[in-house]
Design an enzyme around this catalytic site. Structure first.
Site, short mmCIF file in Angstrom:
data_model
loop_
_atom_site.label_atom_id
_atom_site.label_comp_id
_atom_site.label_asym_id
_atom_site.label_seq_id
_atom_site.Cartn_x
_atom_site.Cartn_y
_atom_site.Cartn_z
N CYS A 7 -3.22 -8.95 4.84
CA CYS A 7 -2.43 -9.68 5.84
C CYS A 7 -1.81 -8.64 6.76
O CYS A 7 -1.93 -7.44 6.53
CB CYS A 7 -1.40 -10.62 5.22
SG CYS A 7 -0.05 -9.85 4.34
N CYS A 37 -9.71 -6.95 10.38
CA CYS A 37 -10.36 -6.68 9.10
C CYS A 37 -11.84 -6.37 9.34
O CYS A 37 -12.57 -7.21 9.86
CB CYS A 37 -10.21 -7.89 8.19
SG CYS A 37 -10.60 -7.55 6.48
N CYS A 61 -4.94 -11.91 9.33
CA CYS A 61 -4.99 -10.61 10.00
C CYS A 61 -5.92 -10.61 11.20
O CYS A 61 -6.12 -9.59 11.84
CB CYS A 61 -5.35 -9.49 9.03
SG CYS A 61 -7.01 -9.58 8.33
#
Length: 134
Positions: free
Chosen positions: A11, A89, A85
Site C-alpha cells: 500500500c 507496483c 498503490c
C-alpha cells in the site's frame, strides 16, 4: 509457486492495510508462508489505530516498520497484493496479483477501522486456503 510461497502486501504508506494484512497472514499461517509488506511512500511509523485494531484480535505488529517497495521484493514474491498503490507496483509475468480494494485506515477511528480489519482477516483466511491447495 515456491514450496513456501512468499506473499507481498503493498500500500502507499505501508502503515495500515498492508501491515494489518501481513500481521494476519503471519499469525494465521506461521512458517507455511513467507510474508512481506512494503509501500511506495512509506510512513515514519505504523498507524496506531491499525496497531490497536489487530491487537484486539491478538495480533502484535508493534515491532514492524514501514518499508519501501522495491523491484526485488516483487520479483521474489509468488503473490503480490496491492492495496491502493495504483501503478507504482511493478508487474512481472508469472506472478499472481490480487488487487484488494480496501479503505485506507489513515485518520479513521477504531470503530471505522474494525470493518477494514475484519475484511482483511476474511481475505487472509481465503488466501491461506488457496495457497494450501495450490
Amino acid at each position: 509457486m515456491s514450496e513456501i510461497p512468499t506473499v507481498l502486501f503493498v500500500c502507499v504508506h505501508n502503515a495500515g492495510r498492508s501491515q494489518m494484512a501481513a500481521g494476519y497472514l503471519q499469525a494465521l499461517a506461521g512458517d507455511r508462508v513467507r510474508v512481506l509488506s512494503a509501500g511506495s511512500e512509506p510512513a515514519d511509523k505504523i498507524n496506531p489505530v491499525a496497531l490497536a485494531a489487530v491487537a484486539e484480535e491478538g495480533i502484535d505488529i508493534t515491532a514492524d516498520t514501514a518499508k519501501i517497495l522495491t523491484t526485488e521484493a516483487v520479483r521474489e514474491s509468488d503473490v503480490v497484493i496491492p492495496m491502493g498503490c495504483g501503478d507504482t507496483c511493478p508487474i512481472f509475468p508469472g506472478k499472481r496479483y490480487e488487487d484488494w480494494d480496501l479503505d485506507d485506515p489513515a485518520g479513521q477511528s477504531i470503530e471505522s477501522v474494525r470493518p477494514i480489519r475484519d475484511e482483511i482477516g476474511r481475505r487472509i483466511r481465503a488466501l491461506i486456503g488457496e495457497l494450501q491447495t495450490a
